[in-house]
Design a protein around this motif. Sequence first.
Motif, PDB file in Angstrom:
ATOM      1  N   GLU A   1       0.431  -0.976  -0.166  1.00 51.07           N
ATOM      2  CA  GLU A   1       0.054   0.183   0.265  1.00 51.07           C
ATOM      3  C   GLU A   1       0.937   1.328   0.489  1.00 51.07           C
ATOM      4  O   GLU A   1       0.632   2.499  -0.167  1.00 51.07           O
ATOM      5  CB  GLU A   1      -1.082   0.126   1.374  1.00 51.07           C
TER       6      GLU A   1
ATOM      7  N   ALA B   1       1.177   3.990  -2.838  1.00 48.75           N
ATOM      8  CA  ALA B   1       0.687   5.007  -2.682  1.00 48.75           C
ATOM      9  C   ALA B   1       1.966   6.579  -2.594  1.00 48.75           C
ATOM     10  O   ALA B   1       1.503   7.663  -3.797  1.00 48.75           O
ATOM     11  CB  ALA B   1      -0.101   5.336  -0.953  1.00 48.75           C
TER      12      ALA B   1
ATOM     13  N   PHE C   1      -8.335   0.594  -2.603  1.00 54.83           N
ATOM     14  CA  PHE C   1      -7.795   2.512  -2.970  1.00 54.83           C
ATOM     15  C   PHE C   1      -8.847   2.620  -3.077  1.00 54.83           C
ATOM     16  O   PHE C   1      -9.159   3.778  -2.763  1.00 54.83           O
ATOM     17  CB  PHE C   1      -6.646   3.233  -3.768  1.00 54.83           C
TER      18      PHE C   1
ATOM     19  N   VAL D   1     -10.297   7.021  -2.080  1.00 61.12           N
ATOM     20  CA  VAL D   1      -9.189   7.977  -1.625  1.00 61.12           C
ATOM     21  C   VAL D   1      -9.155   8.420  -3.273  1.00 61.12           C
ATOM     22  O   VAL D   1      -8.301   9.110  -3.354  1.00 61.12           O
ATOM     23  CB  VAL D   1      -7.817   7.530  -0.894  1.00 61.12           C
ATOM     24  N   PHE D   2      -9.290   8.048  -4.209  1.00 62.83           N
ATOM     25  CA  PHE D   2      -8.928   7.942  -5.617  1.00 62.83           C
ATOM     26  C   PHE D   2      -9.641   7.202  -6.445  1.00 62.83           C
ATOM     27  O   PHE D   2     -10.751   6.237  -6.482  1.00 62.83           O
ATOM     28  CB  PHE D   2      -7.227   8.034  -6.086  1.00 62.83           C
TER      29      PHE D   2
ATOM     30  N   ILE E   1      -7.338  12.377  -7.547  1.00 56.89           N
ATOM     31  CA  ILE E   1      -7.068  12.618  -6.074  1.00 56.89           C
ATOM     32  C   ILE E   1      -8.359  12.932  -5.114  1.00 56.89           C
ATOM     33  O   ILE E   1      -8.023  13.633  -4.671  1.00 56.89           O
ATOM     34  CB  ILE E   1      -5.640  12.886  -5.529  1.00 56.89           C
TER      35      ILE E   1
ATOM     36  N   LYS F   1      -5.298  12.218   3.425  1.00 59.90           N
ATOM     37  CA  LYS F   1      -5.614  10.716   4.135  1.00 59.90           C
ATOM     38  C   LYS F   1      -4.348  10.079   2.727  1.00 59.90           C
ATOM     39  O   LYS F   1      -3.815   8.890   3.497  1.00 59.90           O
ATOM     40  CB  LYS F   1      -7.006   9.843   3.338  1.00 59.90           C
ATOM     41  N   PHE F   2      -4.395  10.267   1.551  1.00 56.17           N
ATOM     42  CA  PHE F   2      -3.948   9.540   0.576  1.00 56.17           C
ATOM     43  C   PHE F   2      -2.111   9.588   0.662  1.00 56.17           C
ATOM     44  O   PHE F   2      -1.626   8.581   1.001  1.00 56.17           O
ATOM     45  CB  PHE F   2      -3.881   9.146  -1.443  1.00 56.17           C
ATOM     46  N   ARG F   3      -1.552  10.698   1.438  1.00 57.14           N
ATOM     47  CA  ARG F   3      -0.458  10.693   0.863  1.00 57.14           C
ATOM     48  C   ARG F   3       0.049  10.117   2.224  1.00 57.14           C
ATOM     49  O   ARG F   3       1.293  10.513   2.893  1.00 57.14           O
ATOM     50  CB  ARG F   3       0.244  13.307   1.529  1.00 57.14           C
TER      51      ARG F   3
END
Length: 212
Positions: free
Chosen positions: A131, A135, A184, A189-190, A199, A204-206
Amino acid sequence: MPQGTSIELQQSIRIIPARQVICREHDLHDVVPVICEGWAASVITLSDGRRQILSILLPGDLVSTALLFDDRADCLVEAITDVRYGTFKRTELKASLFRHPDLFAKFSKAWIEEKVQADQLIVDLGRATAEERIAGLIVDLKDRLARRGMVQSGTMEMDFPLRQHHIADATGLTPVHVKVLSDFRRSGVFKIRDRSLTILDPFKFRSIALTR
C-alpha cells in the motif's frame, strides 16, 4: 530541456509510438534525449526477463543524466505512451553547461532529483508495504506533474496511463499485490477512469505514503 530552461540549443525532434524503445543501455549515443510530450520509463531487465522500472519519465525529464557525461545510458528507456522527444548533441550541451551557470544549475537539479528518486526506491523496496509503495508512487507522480502544471488544481485530476504491469514493475510488486488499487478505489481515496486518476482524499492518501 529541464523545466524553466530558457537557453536555446539546436535539437532534433523525434516521435516514437508507445511500447517502443527510445534507447538501449548498451548502445552508443552521442546525443542527450529529453522528453517533450508523453510518458516513458527507464528500466532494468534481469536475465530471467523480470523488470524493474527505475523511474517514470515525464515531459521535461532527461532520459538519463548519465548521457550527459557518457556515451552509454545506464538503463533501457521505453515509451509508455506515444512520446515526442528532443535530442541534443552531447558536446554542444556540455559546452553550454560551462558557459551558462543557470543551465548548469538546472541540470544539476535534474541529477539530484534522479538520485533522490533512486534512494527512495531503495527505501520502498526494502521497507514499505504494498500500500505504501503504490501510494508513494502515485503521490510522487502527482507532485511532479503539479510542478509542470499538469494537475487540475480544483479536481486533483491528472493523466495516468500506467497499467498494472507498469505499477508492479515500478514498485517491485507482483500483479496480485497491485490489486491493492481496487482497495484504494473502494475506500474512496482516488478514482481511475479513461487513463486519468483523480485523488479524492489527498490528505489521507498522502498519509498512506509514509516514506514520502
